[in-house]
Design a protein around this motif. Structure first.
Motif, PDB file in Angstrom:
ATOM      1  N   PHE A  38      42.176  41.642  45.729  1.00 22.28           N
ATOM      2  CA  PHE A  38      41.771  42.075  47.067  1.00 22.28           C
ATOM      3  C   PHE A  38      42.984  42.732  47.742  1.00 22.28           C
ATOM      4  O   PHE A  38      44.049  42.112  47.857  1.00 22.28           O
ATOM      5  CB  PHE A  38      41.307  40.888  47.912  1.00 22.28           C
ATOM      6  N   THR A  39      42.842  43.945  48.182  1.00 19.77           N
ATOM      7  CA  THR A  39      43.962  44.646  48.811  1.00 19.77           C
ATOM      8  C   THR A  39      43.483  45.379  50.060  1.00 19.77           C
ATOM      9  O   THR A  39      42.295  45.707  50.197  1.00 19.77           O
ATOM     10  CB  THR A  39      44.599  45.669  47.851  1.00 19.77           C
ATOM     11  N   ASP A  40      44.429  45.631  50.948  1.00 21.49           N
ATOM     12  CA  ASP A  40      44.147  46.440  52.132  1.00 21.49           C
ATOM     13  C   ASP A  40      45.429  47.175  52.493  1.00 21.49           C
ATOM     14  O   ASP A  40      46.373  46.580  53.016  1.00 21.49           O
ATOM     15  CB  ASP A  40      43.670  45.573  53.295  1.00 21.49           C
ATOM     16  N   ASP A  41      45.479  48.459  52.173  1.00 24.41           N
ATOM     17  CA  ASP A  41      46.706  49.233  52.356  1.00 24.41           C
ATOM     18  C   ASP A  41      47.004  49.536  53.814  1.00 24.41           C
ATOM     19  O   ASP A  41      48.151  49.827  54.166  1.00 24.41           O
ATOM     20  CB  ASP A  41      46.610  50.556  51.584  1.00 24.41           C
ATOM     21  N   GLU A  42      45.987  49.489  54.678  1.00 22.76           N
ATOM     22  CA  GLU A  42      46.208  49.868  56.070  1.00 22.76           C
ATOM     23  C   GLU A  42      46.779  48.716  56.892  1.00 22.76           C
ATOM     24  O   GLU A  42      47.851  48.837  57.496  1.00 22.76           O
ATOM     25  CB  GLU A  42      44.900  50.371  56.700  1.00 22.76           C
ATOM     26  N   SER A  43      46.059  47.592  56.935  1.00 18.85           N
ATOM     27  CA  SER A  43      46.503  46.502  57.811  1.00 18.85           C
ATOM     28  C   SER A  43      46.837  45.218  57.062  1.00 18.85           C
ATOM     29  O   SER A  43      47.400  44.296  57.647  1.00 18.85           O
ATOM     30  CB  SER A  43      45.425  46.213  58.867  1.00 18.85           C
ATOM     31  N   GLY A  44      46.476  45.137  55.795  1.00 24.05           N
ATOM     32  CA  GLY A  44      46.779  43.940  55.022  1.00 24.05           C
ATOM     33  C   GLY A  44      45.700  42.872  55.145  1.00 24.05           C
ATOM     34  O   GLY A  44      44.809  42.939  55.999  1.00 24.05           O
ATOM     35  N   PHE A  49      51.268  50.985  65.734  1.00 22.52           N
ATOM     36  CA  PHE A  49      50.061  50.352  65.190  1.00 22.52           C
ATOM     37  C   PHE A  49      49.445  51.288  64.160  1.00 22.52           C
ATOM     38  O   PHE A  49      49.677  52.499  64.162  1.00 22.52           O
ATOM     39  CB  PHE A  49      49.061  50.037  66.305  1.00 22.52           C
ATOM     40  N   VAL A  50      48.666  50.669  63.256  1.00 27.62           N
ATOM     41  CA  VAL A  50      47.976  51.419  62.206  1.00 27.62           C
ATOM     42  C   VAL A  50      46.482  51.322  62.450  1.00 27.62           C
ATOM     43  O   VAL A  50      45.954  50.241  62.724  1.00 27.62           O
ATOM     44  CB  VAL A  50      48.314  50.874  60.800  1.00 27.62           C
ATOM     45  N   VAL A  51      45.812  52.413  62.359  1.00 29.48           N
ATOM     46  CA  VAL A  51      44.362  52.426  62.488  1.00 29.48           C
ATOM     47  C   VAL A  51      43.755  52.042  61.136  1.00 29.48           C
ATOM     48  O   VAL A  51      44.095  52.610  60.098  1.00 29.48           O
ATOM     49  CB  VAL A  51      43.863  53.813  62.925  1.00 29.48           C
ATOM     50  N   ASP A  52      42.875  51.036  61.156  1.00 33.38           N
ATOM     51  CA  ASP A  52      42.222  50.575  59.926  1.00 33.38           C
ATOM     52  C   ASP A  52      40.732  50.457  60.208  1.00 33.38           C
ATOM     53  O   ASP A  52      40.284  49.543  60.905  1.00 33.38           O
ATOM     54  CB  ASP A  52      42.794  49.219  59.500  1.00 33.38           C
ATOM     55  N   ASP A  53      39.961  51.382  59.680  1.00 29.74           N
ATOM     56  CA  ASP A  53      38.518  51.332  59.886  1.00 29.74           C
ATOM     57  C   ASP A  53      37.755  51.112  58.586  1.00 29.74           C
ATOM     58  O   ASP A  53      36.563  51.387  58.500  1.00 29.74           O
ATOM     59  CB  ASP A  53      38.021  52.602  60.574  1.00 29.74           C
ATOM     60  N   THR A  54      38.446  50.583  57.566  1.00 30.86           N
ATOM     61  CA  THR A  54      37.787  50.284  56.289  1.00 30.86           C
ATOM     62  C   THR A  54      38.076  48.842  55.889  1.00 30.86           C
ATOM     63  O   THR A  54      39.165  48.321  56.153  1.00 30.86           O
ATOM     64  CB  THR A  54      38.286  51.216  55.170  1.00 30.86           C
ATOM     65  N   PRO A  55      37.120  48.172  55.255  1.00 29.91           N
ATOM     66  CA  PRO A  55      37.362  46.797  54.800  1.00 29.91           C
ATOM     67  C   PRO A  55      38.306  46.783  53.606  1.00 29.91           C
ATOM     68  O   PRO A  55      38.582  47.831  53.004  1.00 29.91           O
ATOM     69  CB  PRO A  55      35.965  46.310  54.406  1.00 29.91           C
ATOM     70  N   PRO A  56      38.797  45.614  53.240  1.00 27.29           N
ATOM     71  CA  PRO A  56      39.642  45.522  52.040  1.00 27.29           C
ATOM     72  C   PRO A  56      38.869  45.957  50.789  1.00 27.29           C
ATOM     73  O   PRO A  56      37.635  45.977  50.773  1.00 27.29           O
ATOM     74  CB  PRO A  56      40.003  44.035  51.972  1.00 27.29           C
ATOM     75  N   THR A  57      39.603  46.282  49.763  1.00 29.58           N
ATOM     76  CA  THR A  57      38.961  46.583  48.483  1.00 29.58           C
ATOM     77  C   THR A  57      38.558  45.277  47.800  1.00 29.58           C
ATOM     78  O   THR A  57      39.198  44.236  47.971  1.00 29.58           O
ATOM     79  CB  THR A  57      39.898  47.363  47.555  1.00 29.58           C
ATOM     80  N   GLU A  58      37.480  45.334  47.013  1.00 29.68           N
ATOM     81  CA  GLU A  58      36.976  44.140  46.342  1.00 29.68           C
ATOM     82  C   GLU A  58      37.938  43.675  45.257  1.00 29.68           C
ATOM     83  O   GLU A  58      38.561  44.488  44.567  1.00 29.68           O
ATOM     84  CB  GLU A  58      35.608  44.421  45.717  1.00 29.68           C
ATOM     85  N   GLY A  59      38.020  42.358  45.113  1.00 32.81           N
ATOM     86  CA  GLY A  59      38.809  41.770  44.046  1.00 32.81           C
ATOM     87  C   GLY A  59      37.925  41.157  42.978  1.00 32.81           C
ATOM     88  O   GLY A  59      36.749  41.507  42.844  1.00 32.81           O
ATOM     89  N   VAL A  60      38.490  40.234  42.230  1.00 29.79           N
ATOM     90  CA  VAL A  60      37.781  39.545  41.152  1.00 29.79           C
ATOM     91  C   VAL A  60      37.837  38.049  41.423  1.00 29.79           C
ATOM     92  O   VAL A  60      38.899  37.503  41.752  1.00 29.79           O
ATOM     93  CB  VAL A  60      38.415  39.856  39.782  1.00 29.79           C
ATOM     94  N   VAL A  61      36.700  37.378  41.285  1.00 33.75           N
ATOM     95  CA  VAL A  61      36.598  35.934  41.509  1.00 33.75           C
ATOM     96  C   VAL A  61      36.214  35.273  40.195  1.00 33.75           C
ATOM     97  O   VAL A  61      35.271  35.705  39.525  1.00 33.75           O
ATOM     98  CB  VAL A  61      35.555  35.613  42.594  1.00 33.75           C
ATOM     99  N   ARG A  62      36.944  34.213  39.841  1.00 37.60           N
ATOM    100  CA  ARG A  62      36.680  33.487  38.597  1.00 37.60           C
ATOM    101  C   ARG A  62      36.542  32.002  38.897  1.00 37.60           C
ATOM    102  O   ARG A  62      37.373  31.434  39.608  1.00 37.60           O
ATOM    103  CB  ARG A  62      37.824  33.671  37.591  1.00 37.60           C
ATOM    104  N   VAL A  63      35.511  31.365  38.343  1.00 40.87           N
ATOM    105  CA  VAL A  63      35.444  29.903  38.316  1.00 40.87           C
ATOM    106  C   VAL A  63      36.163  29.465  37.050  1.00 40.87           C
ATOM    107  O   VAL A  63      35.882  29.967  35.954  1.00 40.87           O
ATOM    108  CB  VAL A  63      33.991  29.406  38.318  1.00 40.87           C
ATOM    109  N   VAL A  64      37.121  28.534  37.195  1.00 33.66           N
ATOM    110  CA  VAL A  64      37.974  28.141  36.075  1.00 33.66           C
ATOM    111  C   VAL A  64      37.853  26.644  35.822  1.00 33.66           C
ATOM    112  O   VAL A  64      37.230  25.905  36.587  1.00 33.66           O
ATOM    113  CB  VAL A  64      39.441  28.542  36.334  1.00 33.66           C
ATOM    114  N   ALA A  65      38.467  26.198  34.732  1.00 34.68           N
ATOM    115  CA  ALA A  65      38.289  24.813  34.291  1.00 34.68           C
ATOM    116  C   ALA A  65      38.984  23.806  35.193  1.00 34.68           C
ATOM    117  O   ALA A  65      38.512  22.676  35.348  1.00 34.68           O
ATOM    118  CB  ALA A  65      38.786  24.663  32.854  1.00 34.68           C
ATOM    119  N   GLU A  66      40.106  24.173  35.800  1.00 35.99           N
ATOM    120  CA  GLU A  66      40.834  23.230  36.645  1.00 35.99           C
ATOM    121  C   GLU A  66      41.603  23.977  37.714  1.00 35.99           C
ATOM    122  O   GLU A  66      41.926  25.155  37.567  1.00 35.99           O
ATOM    123  CB  GLU A  66      41.788  22.370  35.812  1.00 35.99           C
ATOM    124  N   HIS A  67      41.886  23.251  38.792  1.00 32.09           N
ATOM    125  CA  HIS A  67      42.627  23.845  39.906  1.00 32.09           C
ATOM    126  C   HIS A  67      44.118  23.636  39.701  1.00 32.09           C
ATOM    127  O   HIS A  67      44.591  22.499  39.586  1.00 32.09           O
ATOM    128  CB  HIS A  67      42.198  23.205  41.223  1.00 32.09           C
TER     129      HIS A  67
END
Length: 332
Positions: free
Chosen positions: A85-91, A41-59
């Motif tokens: 958004f990434t998380d190197d410890e637990s994903g 098991f991997v110890v993960d005591d940190t949240p994921p890193t922040e990503g980028v969110v975009r509102v776009v013209a169409e899905h």
């Protein structure tokens, strides 16, 4: 050694991101031993890193990153993409999508688990914040806390890792404009005097005709551009259909805001002498909604006045050269 117990608590200074396993060694009465290991098991005591969110013209599922938008025409579909958004410890275990009136809020569309995807389309048209029945259940304090005019939203994505830790990131604000601009006034000619006559060439060649558009307003996304049609009282496009026109650069007397008052001109207008020309302006806001307004019309003048007759009349003549009153009567 822990004796014969089958459960033990051990205090360890785990290091985040390091993979560990637990080994247990059993010894029988004659000293023979066997060892078993837990799954790592991997110890993960940190949240994921922040990503980028975009509102776009169409899905579009699995599409390449699209440019973000800052305004749209309805609440029916809110398309967004995210990444980074990434998380190197637990994903990353999954994502949630929320729509709110401020960053990280979900007061328009509550947060929804969407799994492991990187694009989603939300529908805010039935959001409770627009529902009179819902609003009737709120206290005065709750009503006062709501935005006075809900026209802006933020899209938020919440990423959760396998350790249950969460990070959230919001898009830039997006302006929603569901209404057409407020119609202004259209006057004939290239100034604010509302000309009654439009001068054309005597040879009947196509003419350049102009109108002034004033007072077209859109409080949400502004006036983006104009289209101009030139017609008659019975046919708004008799001489030219609606075409996008760039406002003239010259100033008009009395104008103080060039974004509200614009001179719009059309070339090639083949209106005959004496024809009544009516200008119709179509103003578009930033999301494509439009409104029309027309002038009251002006008469095309190509021909000079017809020559009349000049008659000299002598009256009160008494034979003296210095006592002759002469006046001219012009008729025609």
């Amino acid at each position: 050694a822990v004796g014969e117990t089958t459960r033990v608590n051990v205090t360890v200074d785990f290091i985040s991101g390091v993979r560990y396993a637990v080994d247990v060694r059993a010894t029988n009465g004659v000293g023979l031993q066997a060892t078993a290991s837990s799954a790592s098991f991997v110890v993960d005591d940190t949240p994921p890193t922040e990503g980028v969110v975009r509102v776009v013209a169409e899905h579009v599922a699995d599409a390449a990153p699209m440019p973000p938008i800052s305004k749209q025409a309805s609440w029916d579909k809110i398309a967004l993409q995210w990444g980074g958004f990434t998380d190197d410890e637990s994903g990353i275990r999954g994502y949630e999508v929320c729509i709110g009136t401020s960053p990280l809020a979900d007061d328009i569309v509550p947060c929804e688990d969407v799994g492991i995807v990187y694009a989603f389309e939300a529908d805010a048209s039935q959001a409770s914040i627009f529902d009179p029945a819902y609003l009737a259940t709120l206290s005065d304090e709750q009503l006062d806390a709501l935005p006075a005019n809900v026209t802006i939203f933020y899209a938020t994505v919440r990423a959760t890792n396998l350790a249950g830790l969460v990070v959230a990131e919001s898009s830039e604000s997006v302006q929603v404009d569901v209404s057409a601009p407020e119609a202004g006034e259209v006057t004939d000619g290239s100034n604010l005097d509302d000309e009654e006559w439009l001068l054309g060439a005597a040879d009947g060649s196509p003419m350049r005709a102009c109108a002034v558009a004033s007072g077209f307003i859109d409080g949400e996304t502004g006036i983006a551009y104009y289209e101009l049609a030139v017609g008659s009282p019975n046919d708004a496009e008799a001489y030219r259909g609606f075409e996008r026109v760039a406002p003239e650069a010259q100033a008009v007397s009395g104008i103080t805001d060039e974004n509200v008052f614009e001179i719009l001109c059309a070339d090639g207008i083949a209106a005959a002498h004496g024809a009544e020309v009516v200008f119709t302006v179509r103003a578009f806001n930033g999301v494509g909604h439009s409104v029309d307004a027309s002038s009251d019309g002006a008469i095309v003048v190509r021909d000079p006045p017809a020559a009349g007759t000049v008659v000299d009349v002598v009256s009160e003549y008494d034979g003296m050269d210095d006592d002759v009153d002469i006046f001219t009567n012009r008729s025609g």
